[in-house]
Design an enzyme around this catalytic site. Structure first.
Site, PDB file in Angstrom:
ATOM      1  N   LYS A   8       0.849  -1.400   0.001  1.00 42.75           N
ATOM      2  CA  LYS A   8      -0.012   0.017  -0.084  1.00 42.75           C
ATOM      3  C   LYS A   8       0.953   1.596  -0.040  1.00 42.75           C
ATOM      4  O   LYS A   8       0.359   2.216  -0.499  1.00 42.75           O
ATOM      5  CB  LYS A   8      -1.060  -0.058   1.358  1.00 42.75           C
ATOM      6  CG  LYS A   8      -2.032  -1.011   1.242  1.00 42.75           C
ATOM      7  CD  LYS A   8      -3.094  -0.722   0.257  1.00 42.75           C
ATOM      8  CE  LYS A   8      -4.505  -1.533   0.287  1.00 42.75           C
ATOM      9  NZ  LYS A   8      -5.273  -1.035  -0.546  1.00 42.75           N
ATOM     10  N   LYS A  18      -2.780  -6.983 -12.869  1.00 41.21           N
ATOM     11  CA  LYS A  18      -4.060  -7.580 -12.256  1.00 41.21           C
ATOM     12  C   LYS A  18      -5.037  -6.299 -12.759  1.00 41.21           C
ATOM     13  O   LYS A  18      -4.989  -5.393 -12.438  1.00 41.21           O
ATOM     14  CB  LYS A  18      -3.956  -7.858 -10.940  1.00 41.21           C
ATOM     15  CG  LYS A  18      -5.387  -8.547 -10.336  1.00 41.21           C
ATOM     16  CD  LYS A  18      -4.854  -8.804  -8.885  1.00 41.21           C
ATOM     17  CE  LYS A  18      -6.136  -9.537  -8.253  1.00 41.21           C
ATOM     18  NZ  LYS A  18      -5.852  -9.713  -6.796  1.00 41.21           N
ATOM     19  N   LYS A  63      -9.582  -1.358 -10.326  1.00 41.37           N
ATOM     20  CA  LYS A  63     -10.108  -0.182 -10.351  1.00 41.37           C
ATOM     21  C   LYS A  63      -9.343   0.968 -10.190  1.00 41.37           C
ATOM     22  O   LYS A  63      -9.831   2.255 -10.321  1.00 41.37           O
ATOM     23  CB  LYS A  63     -11.359  -0.215  -9.314  1.00 41.37           C
ATOM     24  CG  LYS A  63     -12.438  -1.044  -9.504  1.00 41.37           C
ATOM     25  CD  LYS A  63     -13.700  -1.257  -8.697  1.00 41.37           C
ATOM     26  CE  LYS A  63     -14.499  -0.126  -8.907  1.00 41.37           C
ATOM     27  NZ  LYS A  63     -15.778   0.093  -8.254  1.00 41.37           N
TER      28      LYS A  63
END
Length: 489
Positions: free
Chosen positions: A182, A279, A282
């Site tokens: 992250k 991958k 969104k």
């Protein structure tokens, strides 16, 4: 010595047979062999995770899984997790399965987890609503066996997280890859790194503890997840064992938590249509890189038509050399739920033109997502109360189960309430009790003209229409089902 295995019953992709899969004490792997022989062995109900630890599972197959409130899910989310949720939901209504087992499913929009991201409040509210409406549009809804709810509607998640935090190891958490990815840090980053400590917030660092609380709060035995979440499930299992051994060591009785098992979907990863080496996500700025489950037929055909492939003639499966074509083959395999390997599917289509192949893939996606878009648009209408009813019922049911587990947890730690005996007696109203006072918008309770004790002992009832919350009731069928399960874990 070979690892000890235990038979765990799961239903197959069809409703006609039961399949049995043997697992070792390690994590479940998606590529393990499934047995085709029907077997009603019930040894999984008495799963032992160590020689001195046993969590009674009775006859209940309890499933928990959650999804982040990122709005409408994309095709990768659907094939990787959500379609599996729908199967569990549909399976719970199968009378042939419920003869021997009592299935329960808890599916949550884990909106507390979203607080680790930088999202504006108005955007978070919209994304939460879209996520919940998407689950309902797929066919999930609250029944006696299935609970669909918002994580933030159940306060027990936060309280159990704090309790589990007192058992969680910072060393274990520092090795987790989630916070590193992250923050765009290398896997070798640790808490000694100045860059890591400058960026890392406590909520992101303790994210796996809240995730463990989500699972353990419902005493789930099965957790459908993607491969990228296996590390978190292993952390949850380790934390549950630590807690169970602690309460047993101090003499508080049997283990409190079940040891959950991950269940992997056959669809491991669906790649981006525009960047087939990455991958589907969104977070990609290009909306044509992904297919949303609420996309129209025209949008799906246009996105698949524009998917990156190559100029080589024919169809073949080679993820290294032909990632774009191989990704479309994988999508075709999973939307059609084919049992054939991807190489065989490519062999059957080797002489198909790329244009015809893309049209075939788009057509199968449209079939797989049929009806979801119409249901979603209907649920998002302002005058449609069904979404609000489902949110209310799901929160009510989830809190009922979560409070039961949390009570056992607190009792095992000596935190049970000491005021409990007083609750058994009906409290008599005070002789000098005053009637309810209606507070109007223009009035202020802390006005200088009001004496401090003017409202003491009088409950405040707001007259504003906006403050009124309608009371909705759970269907009678759920109450009967719940009353029949009292006393079960």
């Amino acid at each position: 010595m070979p690892p000890r295995t235990q038979p765990v019953l799961l239903r197959s992709l069809t409703s006609r047979k039961v399949q049995k899969r043997h697992f070792s004490q390690g994590l479940r792997r998606a590529d393990q062999t499934w047995g085709e022989k029907e077997d009603l062995d019930t040894a999984w109900m008495d799963e032992r995770t160590s020689s001195n630890e046993r969590v009674p599972l009775h006859k209940t197959r309890r499933v928990f899984s959650g999804i982040q409130p990122t709005g409408v899910p994309h095709l990768g989310n659907y094939l990787g997790a959500l379609r599996q949720w729908k199967r569990f939901h549909d399976q719970s209504t199968d009378p042939n399965f419920s003869i021997n087992y009592e299935p329960e499913q808890y599916f949550s929009v884990v909106d507390l987890h979203s607080l680790t991201g930088d999202i504006a409040p108005q955007d978070r509210l919209r994304l939460r609503k879209e996520s919940f409406a998407s689950l309902l549009a797929m066919g999930l809804h609250n029944t006696a066996e299935t609970t669909v709810f918002f994580q933030s509607d159940v306060w027990c998640h936060s309280e159990l997280m704090w309790i589990l935090s007192t058992f969680a190891s910072t060393g274990y958490l520092s090795r987790m890859t989630q916070w590193k990815s992250k923050l765009n840090l290398p896997d070798t980053a640790n808490l000694d790194s100045d860059e890591a400590t400058a960026k890392l917030k406590l909520g992101l660092f303790s994210y796996p503890v809240l995730q463990a609380a989500d699972i353990l709060l419902y005493r789930a035995s099965m957790v459908p997840v993607g491969e990228d979440q296996l590390q978190h499930i292993e952390f949850t299992r380790s934390l549950a064992r630590t807690f169970n051994s602690h309460v047993q060591r101090v003499g508080s009785g049997q283990a409190v938590f079940r040891i959950p098992w991950p269940v992997l979907s056959p669809a491991k990863r669906i790649m981006s249509l525009k960047r087939p080496t990455q991958k589907m996500s969104k977070s990609d700025p290009d909306p044509k890189s992904r297919i949303l489950i609420t996309d129209s037929k025209e949008d799906i055909y246009a996105k698949v038509k524009g998917a990156v492939t190559d100029s080589e003639p024919g169809i073949s499966f080679d993820p290294e050399r032909r990632p774009g074509v191989s990704n479309l083959i994988e999508i075709l395999k999973h939307v059609t739920e084919s049992n054939q390997p991807s190489q065989f599917i490519a062999k059957d289509l080797e002489n198909t033109s790329m244009r015809a192949f893309k049209e075939m893939v788009a057509g199968e996606i449209v079939k797989a997502l049929d009806g979801i878009r119409d249901n979603f648009l209907e649920l998002m209408q302002p005058n449609n109360s069904r979404l609000h009813d489902e949110v209310f019922q799901g929160g009510w049911k989830a809190r009922d189960k979560a409070k039961s587990t949390l009570q056992d947890v607190k009792q095992s730690l000596g935190l049970q309430t000491l005021a409990l005996p007083w609750l058994e007696k009906e409290r008599q109203p005070r002789k000098d009790s005053r009637p309810e006072r209606v507070v109007r918008k223009e009035e202020e309770l802390d006005s200088p003209s009001s004496s401090p004790d003017q409202f003491e002992g009088a409950p405040i009832r707001h007259s504003s229409a906006e403050a009124h919350v309608p009371i909705r009731h759970i269907p009678v069928g759920h109450e009967k089902r719940s009353s029949g399960r009292s006393g079960r874990s």
